[in-house]
Design an enzyme around this catalytic site. Structure first.
Site, PDB file in Angstrom:
ATOM      1  N   SER A 242       0.864  -1.016   0.111  1.00 15.54           N
ATOM      2  CA  SER A 242      -0.052   0.001  -0.109  1.00 15.54           C
ATOM      3  C   SER A 242       0.783   1.318  -0.083  1.00 15.54           C
ATOM      4  O   SER A 242       1.812   1.338   0.877  1.00 15.54           O
ATOM      5  CB  SER A 242      -0.859   0.228   1.186  1.00 15.54           C
ATOM      6  OG  SER A 242      -1.953  -1.056   1.158  1.00 15.54           O
ATOM      7  N   GLU A 314       2.664   5.725   3.037  1.00 11.07           N
ATOM      8  CA  GLU A 314       2.974   4.788   3.838  1.00 11.07           C
ATOM      9  C   GLU A 314       4.596   4.360   3.628  1.00 11.07           C
ATOM     10  O   GLU A 314       5.396   3.877   4.478  1.00 11.07           O
ATOM     11  CB  GLU A 314       2.055   3.480   3.693  1.00 11.07           C
ATOM     12  CG  GLU A 314       2.282   2.509   4.748  1.00 11.07           C
ATOM     13  CD  GLU A 314       1.195   1.343   4.754  1.00 11.07           C
ATOM     14  OE1 GLU A 314       1.405  -0.033   4.623  1.00 11.07           O
ATOM     15  OE2 GLU A 314       0.310   1.893   4.420  1.00 11.07           O
TER      16      GLU A 314
END
Length: 318
Positions: A242, A314
């Site tokens: 992600s 992230e």
């Protein structure tokens, strides 16, 4: 690579307190799931906690920058490489258990831990099947899979206090190895948040609480989660997982926001926002770190222009 870096590496390699591997100009593309990155001037793979502490100590004494690398599943390394020392936890990968408490080296891959559990009837970790991470990385990032936080499994964590290590040059490195006990205090752990972030600590072992479970049930559940990841396209192409954190205040997952901004399938060079998932950037074959960073910035900009929300990456750019 400078002569000083080679001297430092040879010094570590010849130290009586270091066990492991030492290499120079090691391509980081070989150690990240995104498969990009130039060479690390010095690449260290300590075999145990005290060897890791010794490597850090020698680097601190020489004034060399250090980056800690786990499984490389959320790292995008610079095309120019890293001019300091990368300390990899790859060899710190042992897995043992006692009374259903697993003792996992920081470099132990999640899948290898689950294989160990399936053979011994230790349940509790199944939702993390297929996660391309190490135990140390999952603890540091407090990985979340299928609504289960990794911190829910953590009993305690062994770590090196780098502040104390750097202040006690020449002292016994064992005094800098500490143990964190997870009391379940919700303030310390949250979504993608752990007590180790923002501090000069390095996780070396993670102790996980399991429970007795039938071996066949563990295997079946692991296969179910791996199949779901496969169907979602997690393994179709090299990626760093992600790209953006989800934020409940935004009303939709980050992948949906990217999709609604019309960016799925958009490419920059060899990097592409996955056509099947807006929160994945994949390497189509010849991506560079520059390509990937450009796509991240494009997604940030377009989503902000459309919604006013600023997504937070992230993945870590080294």
């Amino acid at each position: 690579m400078s002569n000083s870096i080679r001297e430092i590496g040879e010094n570590i390699k010849n130290s009586q307190n270091f066990r492991g591997r030492v290499s120079f100009d090691e391509p980081l593309c070989n150690h990240t799931t995104m498969k990009v990155g130039g060479p690390a001037a010095l690449f260290l793979e300590p075999a145990d906690t005290l060897s890791a502490a010794e490597a850090f100590l020698k680097c601190f004494e020489a004034g060399v920058r250090v980056f800690v690398l786990g499984g490389g599943s959320n790292i995008v390394a610079s095309d120019d490489g890293f001019c300091g020392a990368v300390i990899s936890t790859k060899l710190m990968n042992s897995v043992t258990d006692e009374d259903f408490v697993l003792c996992c080296g920081a470099g132990a891959k999640i899948d290898s831990v689950l294989e160990y559990c399936a053979q011994r009837g230790i349940g509790g970790l199944e939702t993390f099947a297929g996660l391309p991470a190490t135990c140390g990385g999952a603890a540091y990032m407090n990985a979340r899979c299928y609504s289960v936080d990794f911190s829910e499994l953590i009993d305690r964590v062994e770590y090196i206090d780098l502040n104390e290590l750097s202040q006690n040059s020449g002292a016994n490195v064992e005094c800098c190895v500490k143990m964190y006990h997870n009391t379940g205090n919700g303030k310390e752990w949250d979504y993608k948040l752990s007590p180790f972030m923002g501090k000069r600590t390095v996780i070396t072992r993670v102790y996980l609480s399991g429970k007795k479970k039938d071996c066949s049930e563990i295997k079946a559940e692991c296969e179910k989660y791996i199949l779901d990841r496969t169907q979602k396209g997690h393994f179709r192409a090299p990626s760093a997982g992600s790209v953006f954190r989800n934020n409940r205040e935004f009303g939709s997952p980050s992948g949906v926001l990217v999709d609604e901004a019309g960016l799925k399938g958009v490419s920059v060079g060899g990097a592409q926002i996955a056509p099947w998932h807006g929160n994945f950037i994949i390497n189509t074959g010849k991506a560079t770190a520059f390509d990937i960073k450009s796509l991240v910035e494009l997604a940030e900009q377009k989503v902000f222009e459309r919604t006013g929300f600023r997504m937070v990456p992230e993945i870590i750019f080294l």
